[in-house]
Write a protein that holds these residues in place. Sequence first.
Motif, PDB file in Angstrom:
ATOM      1  N   PHE A   3      91.516  25.179  43.989  1.00 49.80           N
ATOM      2  CA  PHE A   3      90.739  26.383  43.714  1.00 49.80           C
ATOM      3  C   PHE A   3      91.313  27.509  44.556  1.00 49.80           C
ATOM      4  O   PHE A   3      91.318  27.450  45.782  1.00 49.80           O
ATOM      5  N   ASP A   4      91.816  28.529  43.905  1.00 47.01           N
ATOM      6  CA  ASP A   4      92.378  29.693  44.598  1.00 47.01           C
ATOM      7  C   ASP A   4      91.409  30.852  44.434  1.00 47.01           C
ATOM      8  O   ASP A   4      91.322  31.469  43.357  1.00 47.01           O
ATOM      9  N   PHE A   5      90.659  31.125  45.495  1.00 47.36           N
ATOM     10  CA  PHE A   5      89.620  32.155  45.441  1.00 47.36           C
ATOM     11  C   PHE A   5      90.162  33.500  44.962  1.00 47.36           C
ATOM     12  O   PHE A   5      89.561  34.141  44.107  1.00 47.36           O
ATOM     13  N   ASN A   7      92.833  34.215  43.221  1.00 47.30           N
ATOM     14  CA  ASN A   7      93.251  34.146  41.822  1.00 47.30           C
ATOM     15  C   ASN A   7      92.038  34.225  40.897  1.00 47.30           C
ATOM     16  O   ASN A   7      92.069  34.920  39.883  1.00 47.30           O
ATOM     17  N   GLU A   8      90.982  33.513  41.235  1.00 49.55           N
ATOM     18  CA  GLU A   8      89.769  33.523  40.424  1.00 49.55           C
ATOM     19  C   GLU A   8      89.083  34.886  40.475  1.00 49.55           C
ATOM     20  O   GLU A   8      88.574  35.372  39.462  1.00 49.55           O
ATOM     21  N   LEU A  11      90.938  37.211  38.207  1.00 42.65           N
ATOM     22  CA  LEU A  11      90.594  36.930  36.811  1.00 42.65           C
ATOM     23  C   LEU A  11      89.233  37.530  36.459  1.00 42.65           C
ATOM     24  O   LEU A  11      89.075  38.172  35.418  1.00 42.65           O
ATOM     25  N   ILE A  12      88.259  37.349  37.342  1.00 42.18           N
ATOM     26  CA  ILE A  12      86.918  37.906  37.100  1.00 42.18           C
ATOM     27  C   ILE A  12      86.985  39.423  37.010  1.00 42.18           C
ATOM     28  O   ILE A  12      86.364  40.036  36.127  1.00 42.18           O
ATOM     29  N   THR A  50      90.057  38.567  27.737  1.00 39.42           N
ATOM     30  CA  THR A  50      90.106  37.112  27.873  1.00 39.42           C
ATOM     31  C   THR A  50      91.362  36.551  27.213  1.00 39.42           C
ATOM     32  O   THR A  50      92.087  35.743  27.809  1.00 39.42           O
TER      33      THR A  50
END
Length: 156
Positions: A3-5, A7-8, A11-12, A50
């Motif tokens: 889990f790469d905070f 990166n996420e 994306l968000i 998306t």
Amino acid sequence: MNFDFWNELDLILRLLAGTAVGVIVGWERTIKQSMAGIRTFGLVGLGTATAAAVFAGPDQVDASSRVIQGVLTGIGFLGAGVISLAKEEGTPRGLTTAAAIWVTAALGCAAGLGDWPIMLTATAMAVLLLAINHSVERWAGRPKDTDDNAGRPLDR
């Protein structure tokens, strides 16, 4: 799976930005009482962000190119759905909304790919173009008979 905070979070932010540009353009269309408004445009922005974000990796340039081509071609069907022919006037209505849907799809793609300068600049330009008063268009040569009886343009 790691889990790469960051990166996420990126994306968000891309998805939120795609939704936001759709809401911004949709708000203007809602004010003009268009056939499509905040929800439709927000969904177009989110959906295209998306689709673009799925293939936004540096090793997926060809895939992202194909996705964007497909999205921008396919979104034309949604835009075509808002165009109608007013039988009494014999002129099309909804062209501006259809064009705005297509532009929103491109804005969503830019957001999904994380291209912030293009997304922000193009959003500002789209809202500016949509805000132009129709008296400016008449000044530029559009005949007055392209308005309905209430003085509203037929292509809103």
